[in-house]
Design an enzyme around this catalytic site. Structure first.
Site, PDB file in Angstrom:
ATOM      1  CG  PHE A 245      11.689  11.817 -38.228  1.00 46.52           C
ATOM      2  CD1 PHE A 245      10.894  11.161 -39.150  1.00 46.52           C
ATOM      3  CD2 PHE A 245      11.137  12.148 -36.999  1.00 46.52           C
ATOM      4  CE1 PHE A 245       9.576  10.840 -38.859  1.00 46.52           C
ATOM      5  CE2 PHE A 245       9.822  11.823 -36.699  1.00 46.52           C
ATOM      6  CZ  PHE A 245       9.040  11.170 -37.627  1.00 46.52           C
ATOM      7  CB  ALA A 516      11.401  -0.298 -47.282  1.00 45.85           C
ATOM      8  CD  GLU A 696      14.553  10.152 -46.054  1.00 45.04           C
ATOM      9  OE1 GLU A 696      15.211  10.692 -46.958  1.00 45.04           O
ATOM     10  OE2 GLU A 696      15.069   9.719 -45.007  1.00 45.04           O
TER      11      GLU A 696
END
Length: 735
Positions: A245, A516, A696
């Site tokens: 995170f 990603a 997010e």
């Protein structure tokens, strides 16, 4: 490969493998407990010693003396490492504080020593025997008290510390409807499952470090600078990470001290931070004080929007850019977004999931709910009226690459049943529960960064990919395997993915929601080059070749992929560098959060009954893992709204709520039902994958939707997070 023109049709568009909700390829290893994490690498260091980190018991001052004699004489102790015997250490620009303190102390629990012993228990026992005398100095530990000392932040995660457009002050003063409110968010902790942990081993003058880290190449740079050695003498290995995170974007004390100790004693050393050490010894999301001013016409159209935010950090640290989304989300020709930074002697503040927007949306989206009430509009309609299809700071010359925000609002509202919401607060009751609904926008910028990979084909047709990309529980292994399988026409079961090793090509790494999209784009580029190489090797015209069913196909000719690769196989390295598209087009991900809560009229307890969201984030590479990401971030949003807070003791400058007993995070009972819907979207200006980051997005606005639902349930407007029952109980309507 340079990506500087919008993506055209390409092999990814087939979506034979990409875009499918496939199971994680590394799933069996993780559920069986055989995926090796950093502290568990007994195979590479069977003779490892164990280190226990000793943290400072003051927040500001210096060490006057340190007596190690009793600790060194304790059973099993091999060495006690501290600033005086650790050797000369460099200071990486990635850190606002030193990872080994002494004699100066910069924050509470700053690592000042490492006790190394044969067994973990022996190291922990001996650590309690160290005698350290300190000279205490006065420090600043309270953001509110430090605000008068704040200065304009030079830059933050969102760019410049101050941006303006039009004349905000004049526009706000002339607005028919005005809102001017103050909101606060507390310090927050990442609380990932796996602690910061490392196993260090030296082979001659070269370091091998198995560590839990999100950005491998940056970790190499950090360790080389800190230890004063060449980068080619550092190898970082991190194939599996139990959550980060943002707390593991950079190496921390465990990595540095493990390396120093291993060099000092001449054998491998393992170091892990105990859970109570993480809050004060690593990084956290800084607290904010935010002022939002909205000026609108009688129909609710914003004519002036201002967002000012104050946060604190160590000298040299950055600001929490809580106004970043306000620069782009809503219309308004007169604009002001300002960030102010003040010096605090608390532990270092740094990136935590969706830095900037996660805290900023908690304020902005409550302010929008308040504005909707002032102008008598439904909150969804207010946001629709203030949609803008271009960067509102720069004007129509910088349009959004794609922006289906209104579609998210409408689809999300319909799926949730928003029309059933009662506009009058505190008007729906079920027994002891006051019931309310709330909503908020979701927004997170689309960040991209260069990424490279090595792709190969073996003689039997198996495909492999190597890149230093990391998997922090997000599914990187799977989407990279899907990308290679799609590009080279094989099944995902025929692709081997190797990640998290600095010996592999440099990737985007995991962070900022860029991982990603960027990492798969790098694999796409490497596969594209390999396709050309294979076509030439097989004597095909590369413009007419296709890869399908494990074969290279052109016209009537079909050659097995392994045969085309040749007896020695074939591999090459390539990647993708992003050009100017992100400057020419505003790029972001969008969504709409909805929430229903119940508030106990007797106790003020808040219970989430259901959460829902509709999101647009380009091509969804794997809907199953993407949904997991979003429900996880929605859950983090619930934690930020209702319970998460690093409570500061202003007397001593440390976080009191430093473990999972006192720092509360949501559990299963807190989140009974979540609905996630992804809008079909392709963004050809984002990457060749036409994807965007999504991990997010789910936290941005989720907490505000909860806060707005609490208001709808009770008629009590809370502007200070977390929304704990003590802030409600004496203001609730009569039972």
């Amino acid at each position: 490969m340079k990506f500087d023109t919008p993506a055209g049709a390409n092999p990814i568009d087939r979506e034979r493998v990409v875009g499918r909700p496939l199971d994680r390829v590394e799933g069996p290893l993780k559920v069986s407990g055989t995926a090796p994490y950093a502290y568990e690498r007994h195979d590479v260091a069977p003779d490892a010693a164990y280190g226990w980190v000793v943290g400072s018991t003051i927040a500001k001052g210096r060490i006057q003396s340190i007596d190690t004699r009793v600790a060194e004489a304790a059973p099993g102790v091999i060495a006690v490492i501290h600033a005086a015997n650790a050797g000369q250490l460099g200071q990486s620009g990635s850190h606002a504080v030193r990872l080994l303190g002494g004699p100066e102390i910069e924050h509470y629990d700053q690592a000042v020593a490492l006790v190394v012993a044969e067994r973990f228990e022996q190291a922990r026992h001996a650590a309690a025997l160290l005698k350290i005398d300190y000279v205490v100095e006065d420090g600043r530990y309270d953001l509110e008290d430090a605000i008068p000392h704040a200065r304009q932040a030079p830059r933050g995660f969102g760019g410049p510390g101050l941006t303006r457009a039009g004349d905000f002050e004049a526009g706000f003063a002339a607005a028919a409807v005005q809102l001017d409110e103050r909101y606060t968010t507390p310090d927050q902790s990442h609380q990932m499952m796996e602690p910061h942990a490392s196993t260090a081993r030296w082979d001659g003058d070269a370091l091998k470090l198995w560590t839990s880290n999100q950005m491998i190449a940056d970790a190499v740079d950090d360790m080389a600078v800190t230890l004063g050695i060449a980068k080619d003498k550092v190898r970082i290995i991190s194939p599996y990470i139990g959550g980060g995170f943002g707390s593991k974007l950079w190496v921390r004390a465990d990595a540095v001290l493990a390396a120093i100790a291993a060099r000092h004693i001449g054998r491998p050393v393992k170091v892990a931070l105990a859970r109570p050490q993480i809050a004060n010894n690593t990084t956290h999301r800084p607290a904010t004080v935010q002022r939002i001013r909205l000026g609108a016409d009688p129909d609710g159209r914003i004519v002036a929007i201002g967002h000012e935010s104050w946060s604190g950090n160590q000298p040299g640290g950055g600001t929490e850019s809580a106004g970043i989304q306000t620069r782009l989300l809503y219309r308004g020709e007169n604009r002001l977004v300002a960030h102010y930074l003040t010096e605090l002697n608390l532990p270092e503040g740094n990136a935590m999931r969706a830095p900037g927007e996660a805290a900023g949306m908690l304020a902005l989206e409550v302010a929008m709910d308040e504005l909707a009430e002032k102008v008598g509009l439904d909150p969804v309609e207010l946001r629709i009226r203030n949609d803008v299809q271009y960067d509102p700071e720069k004007g129509p010359e910088r349009p959004f690459s794609s922006r289906p925000f209104i579609e998210c609002l409408r689809i999300g509202a319909k799926r949730f049943g928003w029309s059933e919401r009662l506009r009058t607060p505190a008007s729906r009751r079920e027994g002891q529960w006051l019931i309310g609904m709330g909503m908020a926008a979701a927004f997170r910028g689309n960040l991209v960064t260069s990424s490279h990979a090595r792709v190969g084909i073996e003689r039997d047709g198996r495909v492999w990919v190597e890149t230093d990309m990391t998997d922090i529980g997000t599914g990187s292994y799977t989407i990279i395997a899907q990308t290679a399988a799609e590009m080279l026409g094989v099944d995902i079961a025929d692709v081997d993915v190797r990640l998290g090793d600095s010996a592999f090509p440099k990737s985007a790494g995991s962070g900022g929601q860029w991982g990603a999209n960027s990492a798969t784009a790098g694999v796409y580029a490497a596969c594209l080059s390999l396709r050309r190489e294979i076509a030439q090797k097989a004597g095909f015209n590369e413009a007419e070749v296709d890869f399908a069913d494990g074969h290279v196909v052109s016209g009537n000719r079909r050659i097995a992929l392994g045969e085309a690769a040749g007896p020695d196989g074939i591999s090459l390295t390539d990647g993708l560098d992003f050009g100017s598209l992100s400057k020419r087009y505003a790029q972001a991900t969008f969504g709409a959060h909805f929430c229903e809560v119940g508030v106990d009229i007797h106790t003020g307890e808040i219970r989430i009954r259901r959460q829902a969201g509709a999101f647009a984030a380009g091509r969804i590479l794997n809907p199953k893992s993407a949904r997991s990401q979003v429900i996880g971030s929605m859950t983090m949003g619930a934690g930020a709204a209702l319970m998460e807070e690093l409570v500061v003791d202003p007397r001593f400058g440390y976080f009191v709520t430093r473990d999972l007993v006192d720092y509360h995070v949501p559990v299963h009972a807190d989140i009974p039902d979540q609905d996630v819907f992804f809008l079909p979207e392709l963004d050809d200006k984002s990457s060749p994958m036409k994807a965007k980051g999504v991990g997010e997005l789910g936290i941005c606005g989720a907490g505000a939707a909860i806060a707005n639902a609490v208001y709808n349930a009770t008629g009590i407007r809370l502007r200070d997070y977390p929304l704990t029952l003590d802030k409600l109980i004496d203001r609730l309507p009569p039972p």
